[in-house]
Write a protein that holds these residues in place. Structure first.
Motif, PDB file in Angstrom:
ATOM      1  N   VAL A 188      -2.400 106.471 -26.770  1.00  0.00           N
ATOM      2  CA  VAL A 188      -2.865 106.411 -25.262  1.00  0.00           C
ATOM      3  C   VAL A 188      -1.729 106.185 -24.460  1.00  0.00           C
ATOM      4  N   ALA A 189      -0.743 105.577 -25.055  1.00  0.00           N
ATOM      5  CA  ALA A 189       0.415 105.138 -24.046  1.00  0.00           C
ATOM      6  C   ALA A 189       1.317 106.183 -23.830  1.00  0.00           C
ATOM      7  N   SER A 190       0.848 107.393 -24.311  1.00  0.00           N
ATOM      8  CA  SER A 190       1.769 108.683 -24.021  1.00  0.00           C
ATOM      9  C   SER A 190       1.728 109.297 -22.807  1.00  0.00           C
ATOM     10  N   ILE A 191       0.725 108.851 -21.964  1.00  0.00           N
ATOM     11  CA  ILE A 191       0.619 109.372 -20.455  1.00  0.00           C
ATOM     12  C   ILE A 191      -0.035 107.853 -19.989  1.00  0.00           C
ATOM     13  N   PRO A 192      -0.063 108.087 -18.627  1.00  0.00           N
ATOM     14  CA  PRO A 192      -0.723 107.144 -17.984  1.00  0.00           C
ATOM     15  C   PRO A 192      -2.266 107.605 -17.891  1.00  0.00           C
ATOM     16  N   PHE A 193      -2.855 106.368 -18.514  1.00  0.00           N
ATOM     17  CA  PHE A 193      -4.435 106.684 -19.162  1.00  0.00           C
ATOM     18  C   PHE A 193      -5.613 105.977 -18.319  1.00  0.00           C
ATOM     19  N   PRO A 194      -6.017 106.816 -17.409  1.00  0.00           N
ATOM     20  CA  PRO A 194      -7.184 106.028 -16.545  1.00  0.00           C
ATOM     21  C   PRO A 194      -8.313 105.623 -17.266  1.00  0.00           C
ATOM     22  N   LEU A 195      -8.845 104.559 -16.959  1.00  0.00           N
ATOM     23  CA  LEU A 195      -9.912 103.718 -17.656  1.00  0.00           C
ATOM     24  C   LEU A 195      -9.449 102.962 -18.716  1.00  0.00           C
ATOM     25  N   LEU A 278      -0.050 117.588 -27.964  1.00  0.00           N
ATOM     26  CA  LEU A 278      -1.093 118.431 -27.077  1.00  0.00           C
ATOM     27  C   LEU A 278      -1.349 117.149 -26.054  1.00  0.00           C
ATOM     28  N   LEU A 279      -1.683 115.965 -25.946  1.00  0.00           N
ATOM     29  CA  LEU A 279      -1.921 115.344 -24.886  1.00  0.00           C
ATOM     30  C   LEU A 279      -0.861 115.155 -23.708  1.00  0.00           C
ATOM     31  N   LYS A 280       0.399 115.412 -24.285  1.00  0.00           N
ATOM     32  CA  LYS A 280       1.669 115.407 -23.100  1.00  0.00           C
ATOM     33  C   LYS A 280       1.517 116.937 -22.703  1.00  0.00           C
ATOM     34  N   SER A 281       1.024 117.812 -23.291  1.00  0.00           N
ATOM     35  CA  SER A 281       1.191 119.497 -22.828  1.00  0.00           C
ATOM     36  C   SER A 281      -0.136 119.659 -21.684  1.00  0.00           C
ATOM     37  N   ILE A 282      -1.061 118.777 -21.865  1.00  0.00           N
ATOM     38  CA  ILE A 282      -2.122 119.215 -21.000  1.00  0.00           C
ATOM     39  C   ILE A 282      -1.984 118.765 -19.402  1.00  0.00           C
ATOM     40  N   PRO A 283      -2.161 119.348 -18.636  1.00  0.00           N
ATOM     41  CA  PRO A 283      -2.003 119.063 -17.238  1.00  0.00           C
ATOM     42  C   PRO A 283      -2.599 117.744 -16.818  1.00  0.00           C
ATOM     43  N   LEU A 284      -1.967 116.902 -16.030  1.00  0.00           N
ATOM     44  CA  LEU A 284      -2.838 115.629 -15.914  1.00  0.00           C
ATOM     45  C   LEU A 284      -4.091 115.790 -14.833  1.00  0.00           C
ATOM     46  N   LYS A 285      -3.628 117.072 -14.060  1.00  0.00           N
ATOM     47  CA  LYS A 285      -5.218 117.140 -13.195  1.00  0.00           C
ATOM     48  C   LYS A 285      -6.390 117.318 -14.295  1.00  0.00           C
ATOM     49  N   ILE A 286      -6.044 118.159 -15.347  1.00  0.00           N
ATOM     50  CA  ILE A 286      -7.391 118.285 -16.108  1.00  0.00           C
ATOM     51  C   ILE A 286      -7.828 117.138 -16.738  1.00  0.00           C
ATOM     52  N   LEU A 287      -6.809 116.080 -17.186  1.00  0.00           N
ATOM     53  CA  LEU A 287      -7.210 114.852 -18.114  1.00  0.00           C
ATOM     54  C   LEU A 287      -7.806 114.014 -17.064  1.00  0.00           C
ATOM     55  N   TYR A 288      -7.371 114.101 -15.674  1.00  0.00           N
ATOM     56  CA  TYR A 288      -7.740 113.034 -14.540  1.00  0.00           C
ATOM     57  C   TYR A 288      -8.996 113.526 -14.007  1.00  0.00           C
ATOM     58  N   ALA A 289      -9.769 114.775 -14.241  1.00  0.00           N
ATOM     59  CA  ALA A 289     -10.744 115.279 -13.501  1.00  0.00           C
ATOM     60  C   ALA A 289     -11.931 114.099 -13.724  1.00  0.00           C
ATOM     61  N   ASP A 290     -12.811 114.182 -12.811  1.00  0.00           N
ATOM     62  CA  ASP A 290     -14.042 113.261 -12.836  1.00  0.00           C
ATOM     63  C   ASP A 290     -14.858 113.485 -13.976  1.00  0.00           C
ATOM     64  N   MET A 292     -14.009 114.591 -17.051  1.00  0.00           N
ATOM     65  CA  MET A 292     -13.546 114.194 -18.132  1.00  0.00           C
ATOM     66  C   MET A 292     -13.455 112.821 -18.393  1.00  0.00           C
ATOM     67  N   LEU A 293     -13.257 111.891 -17.248  1.00  0.00           N
ATOM     68  CA  LEU A 293     -13.225 110.461 -17.373  1.00  0.00           C
ATOM     69  C   LEU A 293     -14.562 110.258 -17.352  1.00  0.00           C
ATOM     70  N   LEU A 294     -15.741 110.670 -16.972  1.00  0.00           N
ATOM     71  CA  LEU A 294     -16.894 110.449 -16.883  1.00  0.00           C
ATOM     72  C   LEU A 294     -17.506 110.641 -18.414  1.00  0.00           C
ATOM     73  N   GLY A 295     -16.994 111.988 -18.921  1.00  0.00           N
ATOM     74  CA  GLY A 295     -17.473 112.036 -20.130  1.00  0.00           C
ATOM     75  C   GLY A 295     -17.091 111.207 -21.244  1.00  0.00           C
ATOM     76  N   LEU A 296     -15.801 110.526 -21.178  1.00  0.00           N
ATOM     77  CA  LEU A 296     -15.285 109.702 -21.929  1.00  0.00           C
ATOM     78  C   LEU A 296     -16.107 108.355 -22.029  1.00  0.00           C
ATOM     79  N   GLN A 297     -16.136 107.925 -20.713  1.00  0.00           N
ATOM     80  CA  GLN A 297     -17.205 106.812 -20.454  1.00  0.00           C
ATOM     81  C   GLN A 297     -18.455 106.703 -21.290  1.00  0.00           C
ATOM     82  N   ASP A 298     -19.168 108.119 -20.832  1.00  0.00           N
ATOM     83  CA  ASP A 298     -20.540 108.402 -21.548  1.00  0.00           C
ATOM     84  C   ASP A 298     -20.430 108.323 -23.131  1.00  0.00           C
ATOM     85  N   TYR A 299     -19.485 108.884 -23.504  1.00  0.00           N
ATOM     86  CA  TYR A 299     -19.464 108.939 -25.002  1.00  0.00           C
ATOM     87  C   TYR A 299     -19.114 107.623 -25.630  1.00  0.00           C
ATOM     88  N   VAL A 300     -18.430 106.716 -25.189  1.00  0.00           N
ATOM     89  CA  VAL A 300     -18.294 105.601 -25.714  1.00  0.00           C
ATOM     90  C   VAL A 300     -19.432 104.557 -25.554  1.00  0.00           C
TER      91      VAL A 300
END
Length: 322
Positions: A188-195, A278-290, A292-300
């Motif tokens: 997860v340190a490959s990019i600035p990782f919200p949450l 792959l993680l470094k290739s995906i545009p950060l705007k996609i990874l930082y979309a609400d 995506m982040l809410l989906g990660l929280q809900d999954y965990v």
């Protein structure tokens, strides 16, 4: 041929060469045993002892076992004496190697005592594995429980401990002109990782510190490498079922050690190398979309509820996972 045409041909050639070199370098990662071979006695040639922090379970335990299998005596360190004693008994019975147990809380100022207990040992390998995930459930920085104490704990566990252990053990390696230091980072340190902001940032320190040390001591014959796994089935990853992406600690460690000569940072396995790309290739705007982040929280959160986990439970890693 006019100047503009020549310029475009030159630029096109440069791009092709650049990507060709990248493809060649990546292809080497698919065949580590061939491209980065280690001799049968590589680890024992580094020294008699290996030191592993956070060795009571997970990745740390796997490193201790694997290095003992390679013929090294091992020093295992963690907070829980009962668990460490059991690990020591299993390593001794399985490999016949000597095991020294150091029961200590690495988030406290215990390093002078550790240095004294390690004095006189010919230490060839150090694995800085211990780490802390502030909260099992990913959350925004200001939502972390007991934030002031959490900041201190994360820095002490993930940053200070690694630097202090290097300070203790690196001088002996420097004087002998050989040694290996493996510092466990995170995918997860490959990019600035919200949450996971605080945790990911602490692991960026692990990587930059390791890369700087390698530049300083490479000519001394010392290998210093940051290892940044993604999914490994440990307590920190809630013991997820193993598959092509989520590896068992033992499988990951065996794989990661094959990349010791692959550079100052590795993801430790082919599948994790691909994930990192792959993680470094995906545009950060996609990874930082609400979404995506809410989906990660809900999954965990869902996994936590299924296993009865406390949403704000810190995960102090005597195992290291992702």
């Amino acid at each position: 041929m006019d100047l503009m045409e020549l310029l475009f041909i030159t630029l096109g050639t440069a791009v092709i060469v650049c990507y060709g070199v990248r493809l060649l370098l990546f292809s080497r990662m698919l065949f580590p045993k061939i491209c980065f071979p280690l001799s049968k006695y590589f680890f024992t040639s580094m020294g008699e002892w290996a030191v592993v922090t956070g060795a009571s379970e997970g990745i740390g335990r796997a490193y201790a076992f694997e290095l003992a299998e390679q013929g090294m005596n091992v020093v295992i360190m963690s907070r829980t004496k009962e668990t460490l004693d059991q690990v020591a008994k299993e390593i001794g019975a399985t490999t016949g190697q000597r095991v020294k147990v150091i029961v200590t809380d690495l988030m406290k100022d215990v390093f002078s005592e550790i240095e004294e207990q390690l004095r006189g040992l010919n230490i060839g390998v150090l694995v800085n594995n211990v780490g802390m995930l502030p909260s099992f459930i990913p959350c925004k920085f200001l939502e972390c429980a007991e934030l002031d104490q959490t900041i201190t704990n994360v820095i002490n566990c993930n940053v200070k401990t690694m630097a202090k252990m290097c300070k203790i053990i690196l001088p002996g390696m420097d004087s002998r002109g050989k040694g290996v230091i493996v510092n466990i980072s995170s995918g997860v340190a490959s990019i600035p990782f919200p949450l996971y902001t605080l945790y990911a940032a602490s692991k960026v320190f692990v990587e930059r510190f390791s890369q700087g040390l390698q530049a300083e001591y490479k000519d001394k014959g010392i290998i210093i490498q940051a290892v940044a796994p993604f999914g490994v089935s440990t307590r920190m990853a809630d013991y997820q079922k193993t598959d092509i992406v989520t590896l068992s600690p033992g499988d990951f460690v065996k794989s990661s050690l094959q990349y010791l000569r692959a550079g100052d940072k590795t993801y430790g396995s082919v599948c994790h190398i691909v994930l990192g790309w792959l993680l470094k290739s995906i545009p950060l705007k996609i990874l930082y979309a609400d979404s995506m982040l809410l989906g990660l929280q809900d999954y965990v959160k869902k996994r936590a509820l299924e296993k009865g986990r406390n949403n704000q439970e810190p995960n102090i890693s005597h195992s290291k996972s992702n």
